[in-house]
Design a protein around this motif. Structure first.
Motif, PDB file in Angstrom:
ATOM      1  N   PRO A 145     -36.943  38.475 -32.184  1.00 38.25           N
ATOM      2  CA  PRO A 145     -36.342  38.327 -30.923  1.00 38.25           C
ATOM      3  C   PRO A 145     -36.100  39.558 -30.268  1.00 38.25           C
ATOM      4  CG  PRO A 145     -35.206  37.065 -32.517  1.00 38.25           C
ATOM      5  CD  PRO A 145     -36.121  37.868 -33.273  1.00 38.25           C
ATOM      6  N   ARG A 146     -36.457  39.976 -29.163  1.00 39.07           N
ATOM      7  CA  ARG A 146     -36.355  41.458 -28.467  1.00 39.07           C
ATOM      8  C   ARG A 146     -35.921  41.145 -27.180  1.00 39.07           C
ATOM      9  NH1 ARG A 146     -41.273  40.515 -29.751  1.00 39.07           N
ATOM     10  NH2 ARG A 146     -43.047  41.235 -28.540  1.00 39.07           N
ATOM     11  N   PHE A 147     -35.430  42.201 -26.541  1.00 40.38           N
ATOM     12  CA  PHE A 147     -35.531  42.386 -24.925  1.00 40.38           C
ATOM     13  C   PHE A 147     -34.417  41.575 -24.413  1.00 40.38           C
ATOM     14  CE2 PHE A 147     -40.125  43.624 -25.457  1.00 40.38           C
ATOM     15  CZ  PHE A 147     -39.813  44.723 -26.074  1.00 40.38           C
ATOM     16  N   GLY A 148     -33.439  40.891 -25.012  1.00 41.70           N
ATOM     17  CA  GLY A 148     -32.465  40.159 -24.551  1.00 41.70           C
ATOM     18  C   GLY A 148     -33.014  38.847 -24.061  1.00 41.70           C
ATOM     19  N   LEU A 149     -32.813  38.252 -22.780  1.00 40.31           N
ATOM     20  CA  LEU A 149     -33.110  37.142 -22.412  1.00 40.31           C
ATOM     21  C   LEU A 149     -34.811  36.885 -22.290  1.00 40.31           C
ATOM     22  CD1 LEU A 149     -30.404  36.291 -19.802  1.00 40.31           C
ATOM     23  CD2 LEU A 149     -30.484  35.798 -22.081  1.00 40.31           C
ATOM     24  N   MET A 150     -35.346  38.123 -22.210  1.00 46.07           N
ATOM     25  CA  MET A 150     -36.715  38.093 -22.321  1.00 46.07           C
ATOM     26  C   MET A 150     -37.486  37.364 -23.255  1.00 46.07           C
ATOM     27  SD  MET A 150     -38.158  39.988 -19.394  1.00 46.07           S
ATOM     28  CE  MET A 150     -39.325  40.770 -19.796  1.00 46.07           C
ATOM     29  N   ARG A 151     -37.049  37.593 -24.572  1.00 49.06           N
ATOM     30  CA  ARG A 151     -37.816  37.122 -25.751  1.00 49.06           C
ATOM     31  C   ARG A 151     -36.733  36.492 -26.865  1.00 49.06           C
ATOM     32  NH1 ARG A 151     -42.393  35.767 -26.879  1.00 49.06           N
ATOM     33  NH2 ARG A 151     -43.480  37.315 -25.413  1.00 49.06           N
ATOM     34  N   GLY A 152     -35.956  35.772 -26.212  1.00 47.05           N
ATOM     35  CA  GLY A 152     -34.971  35.115 -26.986  1.00 47.05           C
ATOM     36  C   GLY A 152     -35.353  33.861 -27.999  1.00 47.05           C
ATOM     37  N   ARG A 153     -34.354  33.274 -28.707  1.00 47.16           N
ATOM     38  CA  ARG A 153     -34.886  32.356 -29.693  1.00 47.16           C
ATOM     39  C   ARG A 153     -34.301  30.927 -28.805  1.00 47.16           C
ATOM     40  NH1 ARG A 153     -33.102  32.770 -35.833  1.00 47.16           N
ATOM     41  NH2 ARG A 153     -31.077  33.418 -34.773  1.00 47.16           N
ATOM     42  N   HIS A 208     -52.731  28.375 -15.159  1.00 49.39           N
ATOM     43  CA  HIS A 208     -52.436  29.508 -14.350  1.00 49.39           C
ATOM     44  C   HIS A 208     -50.732  30.071 -14.870  1.00 49.39           C
ATOM     45  CE1 HIS A 208     -55.687  28.170 -11.705  1.00 49.39           C
ATOM     46  NE2 HIS A 208     -55.547  29.484 -11.383  1.00 49.39           N
ATOM     47  N   GLU A 209     -50.721  31.082 -15.096  1.00 50.68           N
ATOM     48  CA  GLU A 209     -49.460  31.945 -15.128  1.00 50.68           C
ATOM     49  C   GLU A 209     -48.806  32.369 -13.795  1.00 50.68           C
ATOM     50  OE1 GLU A 209     -49.906  33.687 -19.940  1.00 50.68           O
ATOM     51  OE2 GLU A 209     -50.566  34.899 -18.258  1.00 50.68           O
ATOM     52  N   PHE A 210     -47.705  32.244 -13.773  1.00 43.15           N
ATOM     53  CA  PHE A 210     -46.975  32.854 -12.671  1.00 43.15           C
ATOM     54  C   PHE A 210     -46.142  34.186 -13.154  1.00 43.15           C
ATOM     55  CE2 PHE A 210     -48.356  28.881 -11.043  1.00 43.15           C
ATOM     56  CZ  PHE A 210     -48.420  29.220  -9.489  1.00 43.15           C
ATOM     57  N   MET A 211     -46.579  35.162 -12.764  1.00 41.60           N
ATOM     58  CA  MET A 211     -46.290  36.580 -13.175  1.00 41.60           C
ATOM     59  C   MET A 211     -45.206  37.413 -12.097  1.00 41.60           C
ATOM     60  SD  MET A 211     -47.535  37.147 -16.247  1.00 41.60           S
ATOM     61  CE  MET A 211     -48.966  37.102 -17.482  1.00 41.60           C
ATOM     62  N   VAL A 212     -44.318  37.662 -12.693  1.00 38.73           N
ATOM     63  CA  VAL A 212     -43.299  38.611 -11.894  1.00 38.73           C
ATOM     64  C   VAL A 212     -44.055  40.096 -12.299  1.00 38.73           C
ATOM     65  CG1 VAL A 212     -41.156  39.754 -11.799  1.00 38.73           C
ATOM     66  CG2 VAL A 212     -41.222  37.091 -11.630  1.00 38.73           C
ATOM     67  N   LYS A 402     -48.662  45.354 -15.082  1.00 37.35           N
ATOM     68  CA  LYS A 402     -47.886  44.662 -15.876  1.00 37.35           C
ATOM     69  C   LYS A 402     -47.290  43.465 -15.077  1.00 37.35           C
ATOM     70  CE  LYS A 402     -48.571  47.198 -19.734  1.00 37.35           C
ATOM     71  NZ  LYS A 402     -49.009  46.352 -21.110  1.00 37.35           N
ATOM     72  N   GLY A 403     -47.090  42.327 -15.994  1.00 38.90           N
ATOM     73  CA  GLY A 403     -46.339  41.392 -15.389  1.00 38.90           C
ATOM     74  C   GLY A 403     -45.596  40.818 -16.549  1.00 38.90           C
ATOM     75  N   ILE A 404     -44.565  40.068 -15.792  1.00 35.65           N
ATOM     76  CA  ILE A 404     -43.511  39.032 -17.047  1.00 35.65           C
ATOM     77  C   ILE A 404     -43.810  37.495 -16.648  1.00 35.65           C
ATOM     78  CG2 ILE A 404     -41.309  38.394 -17.634  1.00 35.65           C
ATOM     79  CD1 ILE A 404     -40.387  41.528 -16.440  1.00 35.65           C
ATOM     80  N   GLU A 405     -44.433  36.875 -17.616  1.00 34.39           N
ATOM     81  CA  GLU A 405     -44.650  35.586 -17.354  1.00 34.39           C
ATOM     82  C   GLU A 405     -43.273  34.894 -17.150  1.00 34.39           C
ATOM     83  OE1 GLU A 405     -46.138  31.410 -19.746  1.00 34.39           O
ATOM     84  OE2 GLU A 405     -46.545  33.269 -20.913  1.00 34.39           O
ATOM     85  N   VAL A 406     -43.301  34.183 -16.108  1.00 35.97           N
ATOM     86  CA  VAL A 406     -41.998  33.312 -15.800  1.00 35.97           C
ATOM     87  C   VAL A 406     -42.200  31.713 -15.477  1.00 35.97           C
ATOM     88  CG1 VAL A 406     -40.445  34.942 -14.877  1.00 35.97           C
ATOM     89  CG2 VAL A 406     -41.895  33.972 -13.219  1.00 35.97           C
ATOM     90  N   GLY A 442     -39.601  29.528 -17.065  1.00 39.76           N
ATOM     91  CA  GLY A 442     -38.463  29.906 -18.079  1.00 39.76           C
ATOM     92  C   GLY A 442     -37.130  30.144 -16.929  1.00 39.76           C
ATOM     93  N   ILE A 443     -36.308  29.362 -16.965  1.00 40.01           N
ATOM     94  CA  ILE A 443     -35.034  29.752 -15.916  1.00 40.01           C
ATOM     95  C   ILE A 443     -34.387  31.011 -16.532  1.00 40.01           C
ATOM     96  CG2 ILE A 443     -33.061  28.743 -15.283  1.00 40.01           C
ATOM     97  CD1 ILE A 443     -35.276  27.205 -14.553  1.00 40.01           C
ATOM     98  N   SER A 444     -34.024  30.947 -17.698  1.00 38.42           N
ATOM     99  CA  SER A 444     -33.033  31.944 -18.459  1.00 38.42           C
ATOM    100  C   SER A 444     -34.170  33.333 -18.167  1.00 38.42           C
ATOM    101  CB  SER A 444     -32.704  31.984 -19.648  1.00 38.42           C
ATOM    102  OG  SER A 444     -33.507  31.369 -20.425  1.00 38.42           O
ATOM    103  N   ARG A 445     -35.315  33.091 -18.401  1.00 37.03           N
ATOM    104  CA  ARG A 445     -36.308  34.484 -18.345  1.00 37.03           C
ATOM    105  C   ARG A 445     -36.265  34.829 -16.920  1.00 37.03           C
ATOM    106  NH1 ARG A 445     -42.137  35.607 -20.820  1.00 37.03           N
ATOM    107  NH2 ARG A 445     -40.899  35.819 -22.820  1.00 37.03           N
ATOM    108  N   ILE A 446     -36.309  34.168 -15.928  1.00 37.82           N
ATOM    109  CA  ILE A 446     -36.372  34.718 -14.788  1.00 37.82           C
ATOM    110  C   ILE A 446     -35.132  35.513 -14.155  1.00 37.82           C
ATOM    111  CG2 ILE A 446     -35.925  33.629 -12.281  1.00 37.82           C
ATOM    112  CD1 ILE A 446     -37.523  31.237 -12.773  1.00 37.82           C
ATOM    113  N   MET A 447     -33.864  35.198 -14.903  1.00 41.02           N
ATOM    114  CA  MET A 447     -32.672  35.985 -14.678  1.00 41.02           C
ATOM    115  C   MET A 447     -33.073  37.397 -15.011  1.00 41.02           C
ATOM    116  SD  MET A 447     -29.145  34.846 -15.949  1.00 41.02           S
ATOM    117  CE  MET A 447     -27.701  36.091 -16.175  1.00 41.02           C
TER     118      MET A 447
END
Length: 573
Positions: A145-153, A208-212, A402-406, A442-447
């Protein structure tokens, strides 16, 4: 709400454990606290943000005709065995036994549970389509697990599922969700792109992925400047632009390449371009070794390899297995004489004169014609797209970002419904398998992703739609009764207008209050002290641009509404 009565434990410095900016700022702003690796507690301000994100998601899901349910987080292992995922999902699935020694898991996703619900209720085509969703906590036992809410368990997710009678109906469900997600992420105030994606462990026909869009993203997106093509590099097709060589290849010969382990070292030593060196990569595919060939300046795409071979698991072989298969140390593997299946990337067809490892230490082979000298099972698109590749759709110019999958939407087909016998009677009275779609956010990942995209040196810059408060009102002179009275009046006026106001009534120095206001990322800042009161104005700052103005106390509400509109912060969600 008053700052003095809220639990907002801000920090001056970032904790050493925090790696990415969202993790640092969420901790510093007192929005989350770590319980243990990959598990976080949401404090009042963080929970307000989470609820605002959830509210927008719920509104748009309901608007799209999906109905909300709530499924158990604890799931019986027998359901996962029906689909085969109990064995194949991997160690991320946290398995355990109850007191009766029955197998259970903590739900990382809910395809099995939702399908079990539906198959027990749906009997006729007249009951379809059925479209359900939930907002729930998920658990995936991430190895690192890393990056806080980005990749939590543990994380909060919206997952939705559609059950349709035929392909046309399923495509309509998918279209509805694509449009719904576009509205959601637009309303959230995020810069995003919907990209073609690999289906991964969920499976299915396409997705499809939605990427921030953010520099800190873990995913790489390829997009075209000349058309609307956009895809995750795991999915982006590669069109080989090189012309096929018609020249004859010289006879194969061994050359000494002492201590030349890398493509760069071999190319430099032999005086050839890296594109003339072939990398022979050994992978373990569903437990069996295979060799994959790509040009030296290209990289094998694991996801494409898995998709091409219809494999459940693909991983790079360890050094011991490579040496066992090739009889050579790392860096000297080659396809000539290998007795395992060999697959080659399409772009290798363009030439017939390559340098390859000789399966012997400190030795390579020159003038290798892959068609003549190796036993390639098949050619396929097995590499990742590069910025100098042409667009696979229109031939235009490609760029990588680069993008973050949300969010991720899948056309699942019948993968789960067939395995779990989720059927209905069609118009002809024939038993037919339901067609499924799966839709996650990913609700918490969006944050976290919102902060990765929106921050500056002073702190968070929340989009107004999801900020914990719309406005922060700072009292600079708590000892002056006239200032306090006017601040209370402003607070009542704004609250009556429907504005969510955080009143900073703490007995702190102005500098502390200003720094906290910037750190928390609240979009609109209003400041009143003795000097500004004497001039009959309120000092106003737009957090995102730092643009300052003064609003008159006389006719304040009209002036505030005009300013609010000018900086793009709406009155309602």
């Amino acid at each position: 709400m008053r700052f003095s009565s809220l639990y907002i434990p801000t920090l001056k410095e970032s904790p050493a454990e925090a790696e990415v900016i969202s993790h640092k700022l969420l901790l510093r702003a007192g929005m989350i606290r770590k319980l243990t690796s990959g598990l976080y507690t949401y404090l009042p301000l963080g929970l307000r943000v989470l609820k605002k994100i959830s509210a927008i998601v719920r509104e748009e899901m309901d608007r799209s005709g999906f109905q909300e349910v709530l499924l158990p987080m604890v799931q019986p292992g027998d359901l996962w065995r029906e689909t085969g995922r109990w064995e194949h999902y991997g160690k991320e699935l946290l398995r355990f036994k109850d007191r009766n020694e029955r197998d259970y898991c903590l739900g990382p996703t809910h395809e099995e549970v939702m399908t079990d619900l539906v198959r027990g209720e749906i009997k006729s085509y007249r009951q379809l389509p059925l479209r359900l969703y939930q907002l729930h906590t998920k658990f995936r036992d991430e190895m690192r697990p890393r990056f806080g809410l980005m990749r939590g368990r543990e994380f909060v997710m919206k997952d939705g599922y559609s059950y349709d009678a035929d392909v046309e109906q399923a495509q309509e469900s998918y279209r509805i969700m694509h449009a719904c997600y576009t509205r959601i992420f637009t309303r959230l105030g995020l810069k995003f792109r919907a990209v073609e994606a690999d289906t991964g462990s969920i499976g299915g026909n396409f997705s499809h992925e939605f990427m921030v869009l953010a520099d800190s993203g873990e995913d790489t997106i390829a997009y075209c400047h000349d058309c609307d093509f956009a895809a995750n590099v795991e999915r982006a097709d590669v069109v080989c632009k090189e012309a096929v060589s018609l020249e004859a290849c010289a006879a194969r010969e061994e050359v000494a390449t002492p201590a030349a382990h890398t493509v760069e070292q071999v190319a430099s030593l032999l005086g050839v371009a890296q594109s003339k060196v072939v990398k022979t990569m050994i992978f373990v595919v569903d437990g069996k070794p295979v060799a994959v060939l790509v040009r030296g300046d290209h990289e094998v795409n694991d996801a494409k390899l898995a998709r091409f071979l219809k494999a459940n698991q693909v991983e790079l072989a360890n050094a011991a297995l490579v040496e066992n298969v090739t009889h050579a140390p790392l860096g000297f593997a080659g396809p000539v004489g290998l007795d395992i299946p060999i697959y080659a990337d399409n772009c290798l067809k363009a030439d017939n004169d390559y340098v390859v490892g000789a399966n012997r230490g400190d030795t390579h082979l020159r003038h290798v014609d892959l068609a003549r000298d190796t036993n390639i099972v098949a050619y396929a698109d097995l590499r990742s797209i590069l910025a100098d590749d042409p667009c696979p759709r229109c031939g235009g110019r490609i760029s990588l970002t680069k993008g973050i999958e949300v969010g991720h939407i899948f056309m699942l087909g019948t993968k789960y419904s067939q395995a779990m016998h989720a059927t209905f009677l069609n118009e002809q009275g024939t038993e037919t398998t339901m067609i499924m779609g799966c839709y996650g956010i990913g609700i918490s990942r969006i944050m976290a992703a919102a902060i990765e995209q929106n921050h500056d040196a002073s702190g968070i810059v929340f989009p107004w739609q999801i900020a914990p408060f719309s406005c922060i009102l700072i009292n600079l002179d708590l000892k002056k009764t006239d200032v306090c009275a006017k601040v209370e009046w402003l607070y009542e006026q704004l609250s009556g207008l429907g504005i969510e106001v955080l009143l900073d009534d703490r007995d702190e120095r102005p500098g502390v209050k200003f720094k906290d206001a910037d750190l928390l990322g609240i979009p609109l800042q209003l400041v009143l002290g003795g000097k500004s009161l004497a001039r009959g104005v309120v000092e106003a700052t737009h957090r995102a641009t730092h643009a300052k103005t003064e609003l008159p106390l006389e006719g304040f509400l009209e002036a505030f509404k005009a300013w609010q509109a000018s900086v793009g912060c709406g009155l309602s969600q």
